[in-house]
Enzyme design. Structure first.
Site, PDB file in Angstrom:
ATOM      1  N   ARG A 235       0.841  -1.193   0.000  1.00 33.94           N
ATOM      2  CA  ARG A 235       0.000   0.000   0.000  1.00 33.94           C
ATOM      3  C   ARG A 235       0.870   1.233   0.000  1.00 33.94           C
ATOM      4  O   ARG A 235       1.925   1.247   0.641  1.00 33.94           O
ATOM      5  CB  ARG A 235      -0.857   0.062   1.276  1.00 33.94           C
ATOM      6  CG  ARG A 235      -2.183  -0.601   1.202  1.00 33.94           C
ATOM      7  CD  ARG A 235      -3.156   0.132   0.290  1.00 33.94           C
ATOM      8  NE  ARG A 235      -4.409  -0.594   0.161  1.00 33.94           N
ATOM      9  CZ  ARG A 235      -4.612  -1.627  -0.648  1.00 33.94           C
ATOM     10  NH1 ARG A 235      -3.656  -2.063  -1.443  1.00 33.94           N
ATOM     11  NH2 ARG A 235      -5.790  -2.224  -0.699  1.00 33.94           N
ATOM     12  N   GLU A 264      -1.975   7.971  -4.513  1.00 31.86           N
ATOM     13  CA  GLU A 264      -2.231   7.529  -5.884  1.00 31.86           C
ATOM     14  C   GLU A 264      -3.666   7.876  -6.312  1.00 31.86           C
ATOM     15  O   GLU A 264      -4.557   7.918  -5.453  1.00 31.86           O
ATOM     16  CB  GLU A 264      -1.954   6.024  -6.036  1.00 31.86           C
ATOM     17  CG  GLU A 264      -2.839   5.127  -5.206  1.00 31.86           C
ATOM     18  CD  GLU A 264      -2.387   3.663  -5.234  1.00 31.86           C
ATOM     19  OE1 GLU A 264      -1.216   3.372  -5.004  1.00 31.86           O
ATOM     20  OE2 GLU A 264      -3.268   2.834  -5.498  1.00 31.86           O
ATOM     21  N   HIS A 282      -0.635   0.210  -9.752  1.00 34.97           N
ATOM     22  CA  HIS A 282      -1.443  -0.607  -8.825  1.00 34.97           C
ATOM     23  C   HIS A 282      -2.145  -1.751  -9.566  1.00 34.97           C
ATOM     24  O   HIS A 282      -3.371  -1.845  -9.590  1.00 34.97           O
ATOM     25  CB  HIS A 282      -2.473   0.269  -8.087  1.00 34.97           C
ATOM     26  CG  HIS A 282      -2.957  -0.351  -6.810  1.00 34.97           C
ATOM     27  ND1 HIS A 282      -3.308   0.391  -5.705  1.00 34.97           N
ATOM     28  CD2 HIS A 282      -3.150  -1.645  -6.458  1.00 34.97           C
ATOM     29  CE1 HIS A 282      -3.706  -0.422  -4.736  1.00 34.97           C
ATOM     30  NE2 HIS A 282      -3.621  -1.679  -5.169  1.00 34.97           N
TER      31      HIS A 282
HETATM   32  C1  8YV Z   1      -7.131  -4.034  -5.527  1.00 33.66           C
HETATM   33  C2  8YV Z   1      -5.343  -4.397  -3.767  1.00 33.66           C
HETATM   34  O1  8YV Z   1      -7.314  -4.254  -6.873  1.00 33.66           O
HETATM   35  O2  8YV Z   1      -6.569  -6.218  -2.946  1.00 33.66           O
HETATM   36  C3  8YV Z   1      -5.935  -5.206  -2.676  1.00 33.66           C
HETATM   37  O3  8YV Z   1      -5.757  -4.849  -1.501  1.00 33.66           O
HETATM   38  O4  8YV Z   1      -4.517  -3.587  -3.538  1.00 33.66           O
HETATM   39  C4  8YV Z   1      -5.796  -4.619  -5.168  1.00 33.66           C
HETATM   40  O5  8YV Z   1      -5.811  -5.993  -5.413  1.00 33.66           O
HETATM   41  C5  8YV Z   1      -7.229  -2.565  -5.282  1.00 33.66           C
HETATM   42  O6  8YV Z   1      -7.022  -2.279  -3.944  1.00 33.66           O
HETATM   43  C6  8YV Z   1      -8.583  -1.989  -5.703  1.00 33.66           C
HETATM   44  O7  8YV Z   1      -9.561  -2.316  -4.775  1.00 33.66           O
END
Ligand code: 8YV
Length: 329
Positions: A235, A264, A282
């Protein structure tokens, strides 16, 4: 029929499934600003989000809302204290993305260590005129030491792949994982500081919480080997992006691979101007099959939490199961 909001564009067949159970309002456009999300949730029983922030004010303005299903394993976009206080269930999509995200963590780490995008930019710019013995020298991955920060399901999937690369694996986690898992993965526990000093390639796979905001900042980067790489598939906010940009500019560390960023989709300008960083928008979980699986799992959670479908009342992935069956407050 209960009313739901799908706050983001997702696969149309998932919308069709949801329509079998609910009156569906679908935002098939850009992410909704907070006030618009709050307004649209005011008369809804449930919602499907993907990283959209949901906090106390939104929940207070949506008295019927009982569940918000996040299409992500990470749920730092939910204020869970507010969810608990309001007896609103949050759900997430763990497991279905483990292997896809681990693959991507490896791809990013290897691209970073071997300078893949930097050298591709050189080639595309028409600068490749001759073979040179010292062009784009990188760091070996095979036989090196991998440092994994965050030994959850994705961290373990990354560690498993390291066997084929004959790597030593050291890890840091809030708590040590079970002895049997350490043995199976051939992974040794380290303090964060020891790991940063020892690893040739550091990969971050921990969830974002307020406690681990800027887990990697200037002080931590200063512990790393000057030849080391840092990869973040976790993250934004776990890394201090300004400090990292400076560490890359001054070659305090060799290179970084980043799939996630503070603020982001904006990216710190200092990261855009240094050559020794691989940047992706991402997409670690973005394989065709996995994104479909995540969308379907989020929908399954929503359907079950609102008392419909084969698992009525028993969603597979409740984040705060204690609120199940409690009246909205
Ligand atoms: C998501 C991610 O696509 O699952 C997670 O925590 O970071 C990604 O796989 C993104 O967060 C959108 O919801």
């Amino acid at each position: 029929m209960q009313k739901i909001l799908v706050a983001r564009p997702i696969f149309p067949e998932v919308i069709d499934r949801l329509k079998q159970y609910f009156d569906v309002e679908w935002n098939n456009g850009d992410a909704l600003p907070a006030d618009e999300l709050t307004r649209r949730l005011a008369d809804k029983d449930g919602a499907l989000t993907a990283g959209d922030p949901v906090g106390a004010a939104t929940l207070a303005a949506a008295p019927r809302l009982r569940v918000v299903a996040n299409m992500a394993v990470g749920y730092n976009n939910f204020d869970m204290a507010a969810f608990n206080a309001a007896n609103v269930l949050g759900t997430n999509t763990p497991d279905v993305l483990n292997e896809t995200t681990a693959d991507f963590g490896w791809a990013l780490m290897m691209a970073t260590a071997r300078r893949i995008t930097e050298s591709e930019h050189f080639l595309r710019a028409g600068k490749w005129e001759k073979w040179q013995h010292d062009a784009f020298l990188g760091a070996d991955v095979y036989g090196s030491t991998l440092g994994i920060v965050g030994m959850g399901r994705i961290g373990q999937a990354i560690a498993r792949r390291a066997k084929g690369f004959n790597m030593r694996v050291v890890y840091h986690n809030r708590s040590r994982v079970a002895h049997g898992i350490e043995a199976e993965l051939n992974a040794e526990y380290r303090s964060k500081e020891a790991l940063l000093r020892e690893a040739d390639h550091v990969v971050l796979v921990l969830p974002y919480t307020s406690e681990n905001h800027h887990t990697i900042g200037a002080a931590e980067l200063a512990l790393m080997k000057p030849t080391a790489t840092l990869t973040n598939v976790a993250r934004g906010g776990i890394v201090d992006d300004a400090a990292l940009a400076e560490a890359l500019r001054s070659r305090r560390i060799a290179a970084a691979g980043l799939d996630v960023f503070e603020g982001e989709p904006n990216v710190h300008p200092g990261l855009l101007t240094v050559p020794n960083v691989v940047l992706t928008p991402h997409i670690a979980s973005a394989s065709e099959a996995t994104r479909r699986a995540m969308a379907n799992l989020a929908a399954d959670n929503l359907i079950a939490a609102l008392g419909e479908g084969p698992r009525a009342g028993h969603p597979a992935n409740p984040i705060n199961p204690d609120v199940l069956g409690k009246a909205r407050s």
